[in-house]
Design a protein around this motif. Structure first.
Motif, PDB file in Angstrom:
ATOM      1  N   PRO A  34      28.051  55.491  43.940  1.00  0.00           N
ATOM      2  CA  PRO A  34      28.950  56.340  43.156  1.00  0.00           C
ATOM      3  C   PRO A  34      30.278  56.631  43.856  1.00  0.00           C
ATOM      4  O   PRO A  34      31.256  56.992  43.205  1.00  0.00           O
ATOM      5  CB  PRO A  34      28.141  57.624  42.937  1.00  0.00           C
ATOM      6  CG  PRO A  34      27.106  57.618  44.009  1.00  0.00           C
ATOM      7  CD  PRO A  34      26.836  56.190  44.344  1.00  0.00           C
ATOM      8  N   ALA A  35      30.341  56.460  45.171  1.00  0.00           N
ATOM      9  CA  ALA A  35      31.577  56.723  45.911  1.00  0.00           C
ATOM     10  C   ALA A  35      32.419  55.463  46.120  1.00  0.00           C
ATOM     11  O   ALA A  35      33.474  55.526  46.749  1.00  0.00           O
ATOM     12  CB  ALA A  35      31.242  57.361  47.258  1.00  0.00           C
ATOM     13  N   ALA A  36      31.967  54.323  45.601  1.00  0.00           N
ATOM     14  CA  ALA A  36      32.716  53.067  45.766  1.00  0.00           C
ATOM     15  C   ALA A  36      34.023  53.124  44.982  1.00  0.00           C
ATOM     16  O   ALA A  36      34.150  53.838  43.992  1.00  0.00           O
ATOM     17  CB  ALA A  36      31.878  51.894  45.292  1.00  0.00           C
ATOM     18  N   VAL A  37      34.988  52.350  45.457  1.00  0.00           N
ATOM     19  CA  VAL A  37      36.286  52.228  44.793  1.00  0.00           C
ATOM     20  C   VAL A  37      36.417  50.773  44.358  1.00  0.00           C
ATOM     21  O   VAL A  37      36.310  49.866  45.182  1.00  0.00           O
ATOM     22  CB  VAL A  37      37.440  52.605  45.746  1.00  0.00           C
ATOM     23  CG1 VAL A  37      38.780  52.476  45.051  1.00  0.00           C
ATOM     24  CG2 VAL A  37      37.236  54.009  46.304  1.00  0.00           C
ATOM     25  N   LEU A  68      34.495  45.399  52.008  1.00  0.00           N
ATOM     26  CA  LEU A  68      35.022  44.890  50.745  1.00  0.00           C
ATOM     27  C   LEU A  68      34.228  43.679  50.285  1.00  0.00           C
ATOM     28  O   LEU A  68      33.988  42.753  51.064  1.00  0.00           O
ATOM     29  CB  LEU A  68      36.488  44.482  50.915  1.00  0.00           C
ATOM     30  CG  LEU A  68      37.137  43.787  49.714  1.00  0.00           C
ATOM     31  CD1 LEU A  68      37.343  44.774  48.570  1.00  0.00           C
ATOM     32  CD2 LEU A  68      38.454  43.150  50.115  1.00  0.00           C
ATOM     33  N   GLY A  69      33.837  43.689  49.022  1.00  0.00           N
ATOM     34  CA  GLY A  69      33.224  42.534  48.378  1.00  0.00           C
ATOM     35  C   GLY A  69      34.089  42.115  47.203  1.00  0.00           C
ATOM     36  O   GLY A  69      34.640  42.972  46.495  1.00  0.00           O
ATOM     37  N   VAL A  70      34.222  40.807  46.986  1.00  0.00           N
ATOM     38  CA  VAL A  70      35.059  40.267  45.918  1.00  0.00           C
ATOM     39  C   VAL A  70      34.275  39.191  45.183  1.00  0.00           C
ATOM     40  O   VAL A  70      33.605  38.370  45.819  1.00  0.00           O
ATOM     41  CB  VAL A  70      36.352  39.638  46.491  1.00  0.00           C
ATOM     42  CG1 VAL A  70      37.236  39.091  45.376  1.00  0.00           C
ATOM     43  CG2 VAL A  70      37.119  40.630  47.345  1.00  0.00           C
ATOM     44  N   ARG A  82      36.913  40.727  40.635  1.00  0.00           N
ATOM     45  CA  ARG A  82      36.352  42.071  40.794  1.00  0.00           C
ATOM     46  C   ARG A  82      36.259  42.380  42.285  1.00  0.00           C
ATOM     47  O   ARG A  82      35.677  41.611  43.037  1.00  0.00           O
ATOM     48  CB  ARG A  82      34.975  42.160  40.138  1.00  0.00           C
ATOM     49  CG  ARG A  82      35.017  41.862  38.654  1.00  0.00           C
ATOM     50  CD  ARG A  82      33.648  41.997  37.992  1.00  0.00           C
ATOM     51  NE  ARG A  82      33.694  41.535  36.624  1.00  0.00           N
ATOM     52  CZ  ARG A  82      34.160  42.250  35.603  1.00  0.00           C
ATOM     53  NH1 ARG A  82      34.598  43.474  35.807  1.00  0.00           N
ATOM     54  NH2 ARG A  82      34.175  41.750  34.387  1.00  0.00           N
ATOM     55  N   LEU A  83      36.851  43.503  42.670  1.00  0.00           N
ATOM     56  CA  LEU A  83      36.861  43.926  44.070  1.00  0.00           C
ATOM     57  C   LEU A  83      36.174  45.274  44.179  1.00  0.00           C
ATOM     58  O   LEU A  83      36.332  46.126  43.301  1.00  0.00           O
ATOM     59  CB  LEU A  83      38.291  44.066  44.587  1.00  0.00           C
ATOM     60  CG  LEU A  83      39.179  42.834  44.506  1.00  0.00           C
ATOM     61  CD1 LEU A  83      39.991  42.842  43.230  1.00  0.00           C
ATOM     62  CD2 LEU A  83      40.080  42.791  45.694  1.00  0.00           C
ATOM     63  N   CYS A  84      35.447  45.471  45.258  1.00  0.00           N
ATOM     64  CA  CYS A  84      34.775  46.745  45.463  1.00  0.00           C
ATOM     65  C   CYS A  84      34.788  47.121  46.933  1.00  0.00           C
ATOM     66  O   CYS A  84      34.358  46.346  47.786  1.00  0.00           O
ATOM     67  CB  CYS A  84      33.348  46.671  44.948  1.00  0.00           C
ATOM     68  SG  CYS A  84      32.544  48.270  45.059  1.00  0.00           S
ATOM     69  N   LEU A  85      35.280  48.316  47.209  1.00  0.00           N
ATOM     70  CA  LEU A  85      35.271  48.898  48.552  1.00  0.00           C
ATOM     71  C   LEU A  85      34.160  49.931  48.620  1.00  0.00           C
ATOM     72  O   LEU A  85      34.052  50.791  47.749  1.00  0.00           O
ATOM     73  CB  LEU A  85      36.598  49.595  48.839  1.00  0.00           C
ATOM     74  CG  LEU A  85      37.779  48.730  49.197  1.00  0.00           C
ATOM     75  CD1 LEU A  85      39.071  49.549  49.143  1.00  0.00           C
ATOM     76  CD2 LEU A  85      37.598  48.126  50.568  1.00  0.00           C
ATOM     77  N   SER A  86      33.347  49.840  49.660  1.00  0.00           N
ATOM     78  CA  SER A  86      32.234  50.768  49.826  1.00  0.00           C
ATOM     79  C   SER A  86      32.175  51.254  51.267  1.00  0.00           C
ATOM     80  O   SER A  86      32.488  50.509  52.192  1.00  0.00           O
ATOM     81  CB  SER A  86      30.914  50.077  49.460  1.00  0.00           C
ATOM     82  OG  SER A  86      29.821  50.937  49.705  1.00  0.00           O
TER      83      SER A  86
END
Length: 131
Positions: free
Chosen positions: A44-47, A71-73, A27-31
């Motif tokens: 809510p604006a994270a990808v 980025l968090g993974v 799971r990857l998340c860009l904020s």
């Protein structure tokens, strides 16, 4: 991290290294929001992206706005939608942009932020396993 000078929307290519196994998902998340990082579910604006661990060598995000991101993974080995812990110590793998030095708790946004401009940004994320 390498930046190119191509025109157009921003793109991030994430290369995942040191996965312990091919179980579950990554799971990857860009904020862009320091107040919500690394808990992207509150932003809510994270990808975000979820990919099978078996195919998690390189993941691309396209159409990103220029600016500062983080980025968090996590390697969600049992695919239960969260980072499992034991006595507050992660039992599953995790990683961050810029591969910060680990201390108690997650890194600060300032330690993992990176710029996205037009063109491609390449990140190499080395996964860490504590248990």
């Amino acid at each position: 991290m390498a930046l190119s000078g191509q025109a157009g929307p921003g793109e991030v290519e994430v290369q995942i290294q040191n996965l312990r196994n091919a179980n579950g998902v990554v799971r990857l998340c860009l904020s862009r929001n320091p107040a919500h990082f690394p808990n992207c579910d509150r932003d809510p604006a994270a990808v975000s992206r979820t990919v099978p661990a078996r195919g998690a060598g390189t993941i691309r995000f396209t159409g990103l706005a220029a600016g500062t991101w983080a980025l968090g993974v996590i390697h969600d080995e049992n695919n239960n939608g969260r980072l499992d812990t034991f006595m507050a110590i992660p039992r599953e793998g995790f990683g961050f942009s810029r591969n910060p030095r680990l201390r108690m708790g997650p890194p600060r946004y300032e330690d993992v932020r990176f710029p996205i401009a037009h063109g491609r940004t390449t990140l190499i994320v080395r996964m860490t396993y504590l248990l």
